[in-house]
Motif scaffolding. Structure first.
Motif, PDB file in Angstrom:
ATOM      1  N   VAL A  44     -12.261  35.426 -12.239  1.00 19.57           N
ATOM      2  CA  VAL A  44     -13.023  34.991 -13.431  1.00 19.57           C
ATOM      3  C   VAL A  44     -12.493  33.895 -14.243  1.00 19.57           C
ATOM      4  O   VAL A  44     -13.217  33.067 -14.659  1.00 19.57           O
ATOM      5  N   ILE A  45     -11.329  33.584 -14.349  1.00 12.78           N
ATOM      6  CA  ILE A  45     -10.657  32.617 -14.940  1.00 12.78           C
ATOM      7  C   ILE A  45     -11.080  31.183 -14.287  1.00 12.78           C
ATOM      8  O   ILE A  45     -11.704  30.154 -14.676  1.00 12.78           O
ATOM      9  N   MET A  46     -10.966  31.405 -12.759  1.00 12.44           N
ATOM     10  CA  MET A  46     -11.386  30.151 -12.037  1.00 12.44           C
ATOM     11  C   MET A  46     -12.837  29.746 -12.110  1.00 12.44           C
ATOM     12  O   MET A  46     -13.346  28.679 -12.272  1.00 12.44           O
ATOM     13  N   SER A  47     -13.730  30.858 -12.263  1.00 15.89           N
ATOM     14  CA  SER A  47     -15.344  30.745 -12.536  1.00 15.89           C
ATOM     15  C   SER A  47     -15.574  29.850 -13.763  1.00 15.89           C
ATOM     16  O   SER A  47     -16.594  29.308 -14.024  1.00 15.89           O
ATOM     17  N   ASP A  48     -14.735  30.510 -14.677  1.00 13.64           N
ATOM     18  CA  ASP A  48     -14.995  30.046 -16.112  1.00 13.64           C
ATOM     19  C   ASP A  48     -14.745  28.364 -16.141  1.00 13.64           C
ATOM     20  O   ASP A  48     -15.308  27.662 -16.614  1.00 13.64           O
TER      21      ASP A  48
END
Length: 335
Positions: A137-141
């Protein structure tokens, strides 16, 4: 003075989209394969375990996606640690519920299993998977913000390329107008000095001012036919999207013709799209001026950065008529 906390605005994946759901299903099935063919306490066929584990994990995955979609507004504003705790809490809670229900339904198939041991085993696996979900999720953001920043930079660069071209031609027309009507030339410059905007209403106002300036220069040779919907749709688009199309129509369609001609600006609105058609007469091949396609390509690229594949540009040249059709979405996901 106390420092105000920075407001977090994360861009989370859309867990309801078919693409994201497919990714979740594939990842979950891969995890099911890994668990099914690993050493297991139940003495049964790995294919039998694969069927049971696949059903159990897919159940958890789909419920989790639905829950994440409900809590997206809260998750998008959460700090890192809040985001981690929320994701862990959601996945662990769903795992506990699904484990208890599955144990109750399928207890007869594995009478040697005990609920506490099954819960501990499933929660440990869920904890590790939740850590992976948090990282993804953090990488996608971060990737989404990086793509957005790059797109904005490229859009600004394209905007900067077309603006000098617009100003050069406008100042040339104004220079000719100064000798005929100095007051009108001054007003034209004040009108064209409006601040940057990307609203359709403001873009049309700029187009009207530009065509008014050209009518001072060309007189009766330039006729304009506006066919606009009422009320005007609320649409945001890159500045200087329509004006260069009208400029091309004047320079390559009206000015070379001794008798001039008419430029048609027609807009047709549907529930989801706005179609803009700009049509002008085009001289025979032998009397045409060299056509510079830079403006058309520039506009097409800028529309792609804003609307992605939802925007379309269609160019037609037939029967001595040249037309450019823009199809723009009235509702779209901004980058």
């Amino acid at each position: 003075m106390l420092n105000q906390p920075t407001q977090v605005n994360r861009r989370l994946p859309d867990f309801r989209s078919p693409v994201q759901l497919l990714r979740v299903i594939v990842f979950t099935q891969g995890l099911a394969l890994l668990l099914a063919f690993a050493p297991f306490s139940i003495d049964s066929s790995p294919w039998y375990r694969l069927g049971f584990i696949s059903m159990f994990l897919q159940w958890i995955a789909l419920i989790s996606c639905l829950t994440f979609s409900w809590f997206t507004p809260l998750l998008s504003r959460a700090s890192f640690w809040q985001l981690a705790l929320l994701i862990q809490g959601i996945l662990l809670t769903i795992t506990v519920g699904c484990t208890i229900i599955s144990f109750w339904y399928f207890q007869q198939l594995a009478p040697t299993l005990e609920l506490p041991a099954l819960l501990i085993n499933n929660l440990l696996i869920c904890f590790v998977v939740a850590l992976l979900v948090i990282q993804l999720v953090i990488m996608s953001d971060e990737q989404s913000k990086s793509i957005t920043a790059q797109s904005r930079a490229e859009l600004i660069a394209l905007q900067a390329r077309i603006r000098p071209h617009f100003l050069f031609n406008t100042l040339n027309s104004t220079a000719e107008l100064v000798h005929q009507n100095a007051a009108a030339a001054e007003q034209a410059l004040l009108d064209l000095a409006a601040s940057e905007t990307i609203s359709l209403t403001e873009e049309l106002a700029l187009c009207r001012r530009y065509l008014s300036l050209e009518q001072w220069r060309l007189g009766e040779r330039l006729k304009v036919n506006w066919q606009l919907p009422e009320p005007m749709p609320e649409l945001q688009l890159p500045a200087l999207t329509l004006q260069p199309l009208l400029e091309n129509a004047v320079l390559h369609g009206i000015e070379p013709a001794a008798a001039g001609g008419e430029i048609l600006i027609k807009m047709t609105q549907t529930a989801q799209q706005l179609q803009i058609v700009i049509t002008n007469p085009y001289p025979l091949q032998g009397s045409r001026q060299p056509h510079n396609g830079m403006a058309l390509q520039n506009i097409q690229q800028r529309l792609a950065y804003v609307f992605a594949e939802q925007a379309q540009m269609v160019i037609k040249d037939q029967n001595q008529q040249f037309s450019v059709t823009l199809v723009l979405p009235l509702v779209w996901e901004q980058r």
